[in-house]
Design a protein around this motif. Structure first.
Motif: not given
Length: 164
Positions: A18-19, A24-25, A31-32, A38-41
DNA sequence: CCCTGATTCGC
DNA sequence: GCGAATCAGG
């Protein structure tokens, strides 16, 4: 290419991304990432059985009274000029840097409130960042703030006087 | 306390 | 689809 996807793949944290992207936060990033699948890290929570909303039957998330919080969330871009830091360091005389291992930071763990003062030779294995707490948005801890913002001339004078 | 990602849900 | 608020864990 989506820089977001790239950075996420690199293993950067949501807040770091984000930084990096700015404006954006980390929530947006997460969320994106989620939507992209891609969440499964390196999953920190294997069990997907975590009922949120301890609230009960309400709309836990969407109905909070957001009123005094226009955009002062964590949306501040980090925008750290990491590349400029080593140069600034050259102007500083050898300071006895000694940061406890536990407080040291790497480029990946720097945040808005960690001291970004570089210690050691960039590129070497001994290179790390101070990492101590700094005020949000302030690049350095109080100690390094003094060094960083101290006029160069002052530092030189300090040194000259030692010669004689 | 600070940080992390996960989830929900109004827009 | 987006992202803020909230949650839960380290």
């Amino acid at each position: 290419m989506d820089l977001l996807k790239k950075l996420w793949g690199e293993g950067l944290s949501a807040s770091q991304i984000a930084a990096e992207l700015g404006g954006i936060t980390r929530n947006a990033v997460i969320g994106k990432v989620h939507r992209l699948g891609l969440s499964g890290r390196a999953k920190t929570q294997a069990p997907a059985s975590k009922p949120r909303r301890k609230n009960g039957g309400g709309q836990g998330a969407g109905s909070r009274p957001v009123q005094s919080q226009p955009q002062s969330r964590g949306a501040t871009a980090l925008k750290l000029d990491v590349e400029a830091i080593p140069q600034a360091k050259q102007e500083v005389e050898p300071v006895a840097e000694l940061v406890p291992m536990a407080e040291r930071a790497t480029i990946l763990t720097l945040t808005e409130r960690t001291c970004k003062w570089p210690i050691g030779d960039p590129g070497s294995e001994d290179f790390y960042f101070c990492g101590r707490h700094s005020e949000p948005g302030v690049p350095y801890c109080p100690y390094h703030c003094r060094i960083a913002y101290q006029p160069v001339n002052d530092r030189r004078r300090d040194r000259k006087s030692a010669r004689g």
